[in-house]
Write a protein that holds these residues in place. Structure first.
Motif, PDB file in Angstrom:
ATOM      1  N   LEU A   1      53.142 -14.442  -1.162  1.00  0.00           N
ATOM      2  CA  LEU A   1      52.746 -15.301  -1.741  1.00  0.00           C
ATOM      3  C   LEU A   1      51.385 -14.947  -2.908  1.00  0.00           C
ATOM      4  N   ALA A   2      51.158 -13.751  -2.853  1.00  0.00           N
ATOM      5  CA  ALA A   2      49.690 -13.152  -3.194  1.00  0.00           C
ATOM      6  C   ALA A   2      49.914 -13.994  -4.937  1.00  0.00           C
ATOM      7  N   GLY A   3      49.043 -14.721  -5.418  1.00  0.00           N
ATOM      8  CA  GLY A   3      48.644 -14.716  -7.012  1.00  0.00           C
ATOM      9  C   GLY A   3      49.208 -16.010  -7.405  1.00  0.00           C
ATOM     10  N   CYS A   4      50.059 -17.062  -6.474  1.00  0.00           N
ATOM     11  CA  CYS A   4      50.333 -18.391  -6.539  1.00  0.00           C
ATOM     12  C   CYS A   4      48.879 -19.865  -6.301  1.00  0.00           C
ATOM     13  N   VAL A   5      48.801 -20.440  -6.755  1.00  0.00           N
ATOM     14  CA  VAL A   5      47.959 -20.989  -7.833  1.00  0.00           C
ATOM     15  C   VAL A   5      48.682 -22.376  -6.155  1.00  0.00           C
ATOM     16  N   LYS A   6      47.718 -23.064  -5.697  1.00  0.00           N
ATOM     17  CA  LYS A   6      47.765 -24.358  -4.998  1.00  0.00           C
ATOM     18  C   LYS A   6      46.274 -24.525  -4.244  1.00  0.00           C
ATOM     19  N   ASP A   7      45.316 -25.725  -5.069  1.00  0.00           N
ATOM     20  CA  ASP A   7      44.282 -26.272  -5.147  1.00  0.00           C
ATOM     21  C   ASP A   7      44.051 -27.039  -5.505  1.00  0.00           C
ATOM     22  N   SER A   8      42.952 -28.223  -4.928  1.00  0.00           N
ATOM     23  CA  SER A   8      42.301 -28.911  -6.022  1.00  0.00           C
ATOM     24  C   SER A   8      40.924 -29.511  -5.202  1.00  0.00           C
ATOM     25  N   ALA A   9      40.241 -30.149  -6.778  1.00  0.00           N
ATOM     26  CA  ALA A   9      39.084 -30.852  -7.540  1.00  0.00           C
ATOM     27  C   ALA A   9      38.718 -32.158  -7.238  1.00  0.00           C
ATOM     28  N   SER A  10      37.942 -32.934  -6.727  1.00  0.00           N
ATOM     29  CA  SER A  10      37.774 -34.163  -7.164  1.00  0.00           C
ATOM     30  C   SER A  10      36.792 -34.708  -8.103  1.00  0.00           C
ATOM     31  N   HIS A  11      36.650 -35.534  -8.780  1.00  0.00           N
ATOM     32  CA  HIS A  11      35.641 -35.989  -9.309  1.00  0.00           C
ATOM     33  C   HIS A  11      34.996 -37.275  -8.501  1.00  0.00           C
ATOM     34  N   TYR A  12      33.240 -37.695  -8.332  1.00  0.00           N
ATOM     35  CA  TYR A  12      33.007 -38.291  -7.563  1.00  0.00           C
ATOM     36  C   TYR A  12      33.155 -39.821  -7.969  1.00  0.00           C
ATOM     37  N   ILE A  13      33.379 -40.448  -8.805  1.00  0.00           N
ATOM     38  CA  ILE A  13      32.954 -41.568  -9.727  1.00  0.00           C
ATOM     39  C   ILE A  13      31.507 -42.552  -8.882  1.00  0.00           C
ATOM     40  N   ASN A  14      31.872 -42.654  -7.827  1.00  0.00           N
ATOM     41  CA  ASN A  14      31.155 -43.722  -7.165  1.00  0.00           C
ATOM     42  C   ASN A  14      31.322 -43.742  -5.986  1.00  0.00           C
ATOM     43  N   GLY A  15      30.751 -42.326  -5.537  1.00  0.00           N
ATOM     44  CA  GLY A  15      30.505 -42.267  -3.394  1.00  0.00           C
ATOM     45  C   GLY A  15      31.997 -41.714  -3.659  1.00  0.00           C
ATOM     46  N   ASN A  16      32.079 -41.316  -2.089  1.00  0.00           N
ATOM     47  CA  ASN A  16      32.888 -40.958  -1.769  1.00  0.00           C
ATOM     48  C   ASN A  16      34.080 -42.202  -1.231  1.00  0.00           C
ATOM     49  N   GLU A  17      33.744 -43.462  -2.213  1.00  0.00           N
ATOM     50  CA  GLU A  17      35.227 -44.134  -1.974  1.00  0.00           C
ATOM     51  C   GLU A  17      35.958 -44.448  -3.291  1.00  0.00           C
ATOM     52  N   HIS A  18      35.667 -43.680  -4.560  1.00  0.00           N
ATOM     53  CA  HIS A  18      36.122 -44.026  -6.351  1.00  0.00           C
ATOM     54  C   HIS A  18      36.066 -42.842  -6.491  1.00  0.00           C
ATOM     55  N   THR A  19      37.222 -42.683  -6.200  1.00  0.00           N
ATOM     56  CA  THR A  19      36.954 -40.351  -6.932  1.00  0.00           C
ATOM     57  C   THR A  19      38.934 -40.431  -7.563  1.00  0.00           C
ATOM     58  N   LEU A  20      38.803 -39.540  -8.180  1.00  0.00           N
ATOM     59  CA  LEU A  20      40.015 -39.433  -8.928  1.00  0.00           C
ATOM     60  C   LEU A  20      40.245 -37.108  -8.305  1.00  0.00           C
ATOM     61  N   SER A  21      41.043 -37.469  -7.427  1.00  0.00           N
ATOM     62  CA  SER A  21      41.138 -36.081  -7.612  1.00  0.00           C
ATOM     63  C   SER A  21      42.843 -34.569  -7.958  1.00  0.00           C
ATOM     64  N   VAL A  22      42.470 -33.637  -8.511  1.00  0.00           N
ATOM     65  CA  VAL A  22      43.858 -33.354  -9.681  1.00  0.00           C
ATOM     66  C   VAL A  22      44.043 -32.845  -8.276  1.00  0.00           C
ATOM     67  N   ARG A  23      45.383 -32.179  -8.104  1.00  0.00           N
ATOM     68  CA  ARG A  23      45.589 -31.581  -7.287  1.00  0.00           C
ATOM     69  C   ARG A  23      46.764 -29.672  -8.383  1.00  0.00           C
TER      70      ARG A  23
END
Length: 135
Positions: free
Chosen positions: A13-35
């Motif tokens: 499992l070492a070296g595997c990528v498994k992560d996410s990041a988010s862009h908050y457009i208008n607070g926590n209720e309007h987002t785009l997240s990439v996994r």
């Protein structure tokens, strides 16, 4: 023999990528997240999933397929009210967050204004970095 597999599991499992990041457009209720997820360390590609959310109206997941590890950097653009474009290399996608739907592939000149980029940072964490302010 069983103990050998337990000891080898972290190496597989070492070296595997498994992560996410988010862009908050208008607070926590309007987002785009990439996994991003790489199932095995020997794979040279990562699976990319984008989640658009605008609560309470919609939330939807979009599978962008596999991208080469070298192209898992996704540029984010805003192309109008609730319309966002993403670009990785030559591949482009456009979605809207009014109803959380995928739109037809945009022309390169119709991507919109740069918002930022989803990328792997120096510590190996997937992050969203805002674009520099114009001027």
């Amino acid at each position: 023999m069983r103990g050998t597999w337990v000891l080898l599991a972290p190496l597989v499992l070492a070296g595997c990528v498994k992560d996410s990041a988010s862009h908050y457009i208008n607070g926590n209720e309007h987002t785009l997240s990439v996994r991003v997820a790489q199932d095995y360390f020997w794979k040279k590609t990562v699976g990319v999933t984008v989640v658009a959310a605008r609560w309470p109206d919609c939330q939807r997941q979009f599978n962008f397929g596999e991208l080469p590890q070298a192209e898992m950097e996704l540029e984010l653009f805003e192309a109008g009210d609730n319309v966002f474009s993403l670009r990785s290399g030559e591949r482009m996608w456009q979605l809207e967050t009014q109803n959380c739907t995928l739109l037809p592939t945009p022309a390169p000149e119709a991507l919109g204004q740069p918002v930022g980029v989803f990328r792997m940072d120096d510590s190996g964490k997937y992050v969203f970095e805002k674009a520099a302010a114009p001027g």
